[in-house]
Design a protein around this motif. Structure first.
Motif, short mmCIF file in Angstrom:
data_model
loop_
_atom_site.label_atom_id
_atom_site.label_comp_id
_atom_site.label_asym_id
_atom_site.label_seq_id
_atom_site.Cartn_x
_atom_site.Cartn_y
_atom_site.Cartn_z
N ALA A 243 0.82 -1.19 0.00
CA ALA A 243 0.00 0.00 0.00
C ALA A 243 0.87 1.26 0.00
O ALA A 243 0.47 2.28 -0.53
CB ALA A 243 -0.94 -0.01 1.18
N PHE B 10 -7.64 -0.17 1.05
CA PHE B 10 -7.35 -1.20 0.07
C PHE B 10 -7.24 -2.57 0.74
O PHE B 10 -6.70 -2.70 1.83
CB PHE B 10 -6.05 -0.88 -0.67
CG PHE B 10 -6.11 0.42 -1.42
CD1 PHE B 10 -7.15 0.67 -2.29
CD2 PHE B 10 -5.15 1.41 -1.22
CE1 PHE B 10 -7.23 1.87 -2.98
CE2 PHE B 10 -5.22 2.61 -1.91
CZ PHE B 10 -6.27 2.84 -2.79
N LEU B 13 -4.39 -6.80 -1.59
CA LEU B 13 -3.56 -6.18 -2.63
C LEU B 13 -2.70 -7.17 -3.40
O LEU B 13 -2.33 -6.94 -4.53
CB LEU B 13 -2.69 -5.09 -2.00
CG LEU B 13 -3.48 -3.84 -1.60
CD1 LEU B 13 -2.60 -2.87 -0.85
CD2 LEU B 13 -4.08 -3.17 -2.83
N ILE B 29 -4.91 -1.14 -9.02
CA ILE B 29 -5.20 0.12 -8.33
C ILE B 29 -4.20 1.19 -8.77
O ILE B 29 -4.58 2.33 -9.05
CB ILE B 29 -5.19 -0.08 -6.81
CG1 ILE B 29 -6.35 -1.02 -6.41
CG2 ILE B 29 -5.30 1.24 -6.07
CD1 ILE B 29 -6.33 -1.48 -4.98
N TRP B 102 -12.13 3.17 -5.14
CA TRP B 102 -13.03 2.22 -4.47
C TRP B 102 -13.48 1.15 -5.46
O TRP B 102 -13.50 -0.03 -5.14
CB TRP B 102 -14.22 3.00 -3.88
CG TRP B 102 -15.28 2.15 -3.29
CD1 TRP B 102 -15.21 1.46 -2.12
CD2 TRP B 102 -16.56 1.88 -3.84
NE1 TRP B 102 -16.38 0.77 -1.92
CE2 TRP B 102 -17.23 1.02 -2.95
CE3 TRP B 102 -17.22 2.29 -5.01
CZ2 TRP B 102 -18.52 0.55 -3.18
CZ3 TRP B 102 -18.50 1.84 -5.24
CH2 TRP B 102 -19.13 0.97 -4.33
N ASN B 105 -10.67 -1.22 -6.09
CA ASN B 105 -10.50 -2.14 -4.96
C ASN B 105 -11.59 -3.22 -4.94
O ASN B 105 -11.39 -4.30 -4.40
CB ASN B 105 -10.51 -1.35 -3.64
CG ASN B 105 -10.08 -2.20 -2.47
OD1 ASN B 105 -8.99 -2.77 -2.50
ND2 ASN B 105 -10.94 -2.33 -1.49
#
Lengths: 260, 289
Positions: A243, B10, B13, B29, B102, B105
Motif C-alpha cells: 500500500a 485497500f 492487494l 489500483i 473504491w 478495490n
C-alpha cells in the motif's frame, strides 16, 4: 437545509382506477448531535456487544432471538423468520379514497412528512397536484411503510405533493382523563383582561427562522475551539508495504488533479 | 499526523488478477491511480455499470448495475426505476478519485458508462458507433471503416473521437448537446451506417439478420438508454489486460494493434488524445444540413 439523497420507498398512488407512480423521500431530519464513545485512556472508539446477563458471555448475532415481555421476566420468544412472516405486505401502494379539507385534520395526529416525487409518469403526478391545488383539497388514505400501515394525507404544498403519515386516534393520549385537568377554576374577569392585554402586546407573525438550538450552537463552538487546540487522531493499523507504493502514486495523482 | 490520502481502504492487494501477466490488484489500483487525471472527466455524472472479477480474469466475473451492499455513504449514486427488474437501481456515479479507487478495490476491472448523464438520462450527450469486426474481418478492417466514418462525420462538420474498445473493435464517439432522444441518435447512427454500407461491402449495420462473418458490424442499437460502453481508459477482462484507449485520429493506420495498449503501456503515454472531450457539445441537425 439538506436535500434527501435516495428515495426510501417507491410505489404507486391509486385513486380508484387512476395510478400515479411516485417516489417517497424523507422530509424530516433530526439534527441533534451524535458523539462516539471512546476509551478514556487512549481515546479509541468503542463498539457494542450483546452480553448475556446470566454469565457475561458475548452472544453472537446468529444466537440472538427476540422476546416479547408478557410480564416481568417472562417472555414469548420469536425467531427472525417468524416475525418476518408476520410482517404486513407492503403492496407498494398509497391508496387514497377521500378528498378532505387539510385544515380539518388535528395537527396532533401528524406523525412525519415525506416528499412525493414523480416516477416514470410525471403527467399523472402533475395532474393530481394541479387538481388538489385547484380544489384546495387534500387526499386521505393509507400507506404501508416497513411494518406499519399508516393513515396518510397527501396535500399540494408549494408546487409539490407532500405525504404526511398520521397517528391513529389510539396513539394520541386523551388529556381530559388527567386528574390535574379535571377541576380547573375560572379566572376572574380582571385577571383575564390583563392576560389578554399581554397576549395582544406580544402578538406577531410566527417565523421558524427565529428559533435556534442553543445547546447545538454551544457544542459547535466547543468543537471549533477544540479543533484549534489538541485533537485526538484515531490510530489506524499500520499501512502494509504494497500500500505504501500506492500512496506514492496517489500523492502524484492528487497533485496533478489539483492543477487541473 | 499524516493526512489521509484516500477514503478507500485497500484490501487483498497481493491477489493476482491477470494471471498471464501476474498482475496483482495493487497494480490494478496503481493503474487507475495513474490514469485518473485523464479518465475522471469523461466519467463525470454518468451512471456506471461494472463488471467485477473478484477472483481474477480467468474466473467468471459478474455484471453489476446496482450499488453493492456496503457501498460507502460518500459514493454518489443515481437512482432509477428499472421496469425489467421491477425495482430501483442505484447506479454508481464516479466524480472523484476516491470513488474510482473504491471501484478498483472492488475488482471492478471493467467500468462501463451510459451514453447519457444522470441529470438527463433519456437525452444522450454521446452518439456511439461501435465498430465490431466479425472474423475473418480484422481490427485492420475496423480501422478502415473508422476512417471512412470520420470522413463522413467531418463532411457533416462533426468532431468525433476514437478509442479502441479494448477488445477487437473501435468506438467512434460524437459528443452532442443534450437535446435529442435516443431514438433520434439511433436514427442518425443508422442513417450514417446505411450510407457507409453502400460505399463498402465490408460493413453492415443491419440488425435484423445476424451479422455476416467477415464484415465490420456497426451496431447502431447501442444508442439506447441503459446501454453502456466501456469507459475511456477502462481495463478489459482480457488475458493481456488491454485498455479501452483513446487515440488520436492520426494514430489510426495500418499496423495498429489494440493489444499494444494495456495497463502497463497506457500509463506511459504522455499525450491526452481526448483532451477537452467533455467540453464538446455539438448540434446534430444544424451540422447535417
Amino acid at each position: 437545509m439538506r436535500v434527501p439523497k435516495r428515495p426510501i420507498w417507491t410505489g404507486t398512488i391509486t385513486i380508484g382506477l387512476v395510478n400515479v407512480p411516485v417516489k417517497l423521500y424523507r422530509m424530516i431530519f433530526d439534527r441533534g448531535f451524535s458523539f462516539r464513545f471512546l476509551h478514556k485512556q487512549d481515546s479509541q472508539p468503542l463498539k457494542y456487544q450483546k452480553v448475556c446477563i446470566k454469565d457475561n458471555t458475548v452472544v453472537p448475532w446468529e444466537d440472538i432471538v427476540r422476546g416479547y415481555e408478557v410480564s416481568k421476566n417472562e417472555f414469548v420468544v420469536f425467531t427472525k423468520e417468524e416475525l418476518e412472516a408476520a410482517k404486513p405486505e407492503s403492496d407498494r401502494r398509497i391508496r387514497l379514497n377521500k378528498f378532505v379539507d387539510f385544515y380539518s385534520i388535528d395537527p396532533l395526529h401528524f406523525e412525519s412528512s415525506y416528499i412525493l416525487a414523480p416516477d416514470k409518469n410525471p403527467e399523472a403526478y402533475t395532474l393530481l397536484l394541479k387538481a388538489l391545488e385547484k380544489t384546495e383539497k387534500a387526499a386521505a388514505g393509507t400507506i404501508t411503510l416497513r411494518t406499519k400501515e399508516y393513515p396518510a394525507i397527501v396535500q399540494a404544498h408549494k408546487g409539490v405533493l407532500i405525504l404526511n403519515t398520521l397517528r391513529y386516534s389510539y396513539e394520541v393520549a386523551d388529556p381530559s382523563r388527567l386528574d390535574e385537568l379535571k377541576q380547573l377554576k375560572e379566572p376572574s374577569k380582571d385577571e383575564l383582561d390583563l392576560a389578554a392585554k399581554i397576549v395582544e402586546d406580544l402578538s406577531g407573525e410566527f417565523n421558524i427562522e427565529e428559533y435556534k438550538d442553543a445547546y447545538k450552537q454551544r457544542v459547535e463552538e466547543l468543537i471549533e475551539k477544540k479543533l484549534k487546540g489538541e485533537t485526538i487522531v484515531i490510530e489506524k493499523p499500520e499501512v502494509k508495504e504494497e500500500a505504501k507504493e500506492l500512496m506514492v502514486a496517489l500523492k502524484q495523482t492528487l497533485e496533478q488533479l489539483k492543477k487541473k | 499526523m499524516t493526512r489521509e490520502l484516500t477514503k478507500v481502504e485497500f484490501t487483498n492487494l497481493k491477489k493476482v488478477m491477470y494471471p498471464a501477466l501476474k498482475a496483482t490488484k495493487a497494480q490494478i489500483i496503481e493503474y487507475y491511480i495513474k490514469i485518473a487525471p485523464k479518465m475522471l472527466h469523461a466519467l463525470a455524472n454518468r451512471p456506471l455499470v461494472l463488471t467485477r472479477f473478484p477472483e481474477g480474469v480467468e474466473k467468471e466475473g459478474f455484471y453489476e448495475k446496482d450499488a453493492p451492499q456496503g457501498t460507502p455513504e460518500w459514493v454518489k449514486t443515481f437512482t432509477r426505476y428499472s421496469e425489467t427488474a421491477n425495482r430501483n437501481i442505484h447506479y454508481i456515479v464516479c466524480n472523484d478519485l476516491d470513488t474510482l479507487l473504491w471501484l478498483a478495490n472492488l475488482a471492478a476491472l471493467e467500468i462501463h458508462m451510459t451514453l447519457s448523464s444522470a441529470d438527463s438520462f433519456l437525452k444522450p450527450d454521446l452518439v456511439l458507433f461501435d465498430l465490431d469486426p466479425k472474423s475473418p474481418a480484422t481490427f485492420g478492417d475496423a480501422v478502415k471503416i473508422a476512417l471512412q466514418l470520420k470522413q463522413e462525420l467531418d463532411a457533416l462538420g462533426l468532431r468525433s473521437f476514437v478509442k479502441t474498445s479494448g477488445k477487437k473493435g473501435l468506438h467512434v464517439i460524437i459528443p452532442i448537446v443534450q437535446r435529442y432522444t435516443f431514438q433520434q441518435t439511433r436514427t442518425f447512427a443508422r442513417d450514417i451506417g446505411t450510407k457507409l454500407e453502400k460505399q463498402s461491402s465490408l460493413i453492415t449495420s443491419e440488425f435484423s439478420r445476424r451479422p455476416k462473418p467477415g464484415v465490420v458490424f456497426m451496431d447502431y442499437l447501442q444508442n439506447s438508454h441503459g446501454k453502456t460502453m466501456a469507459c475511456p481508459y477502462s481495463l478489459r477482462a482480457t488475458p493481456q489486460a488491454t485498455v479501452s484507449t483513446p487515440l488520436e485520429w492520426s494514430q489510426l493506420k495500418k499496423g495498429l494493434k489494440p493489444e499494444d495498449f494495456n495497463m502497463f503501456s497506457v500509463v506511459l503515454i504522455e499525450k491526452e488524445p481526448w483532451k477537452g472531450f467533455s467540453d464538446v457539445k455539438q448540434d446534430l441537425e444544424v451540422n447535417s444540413k
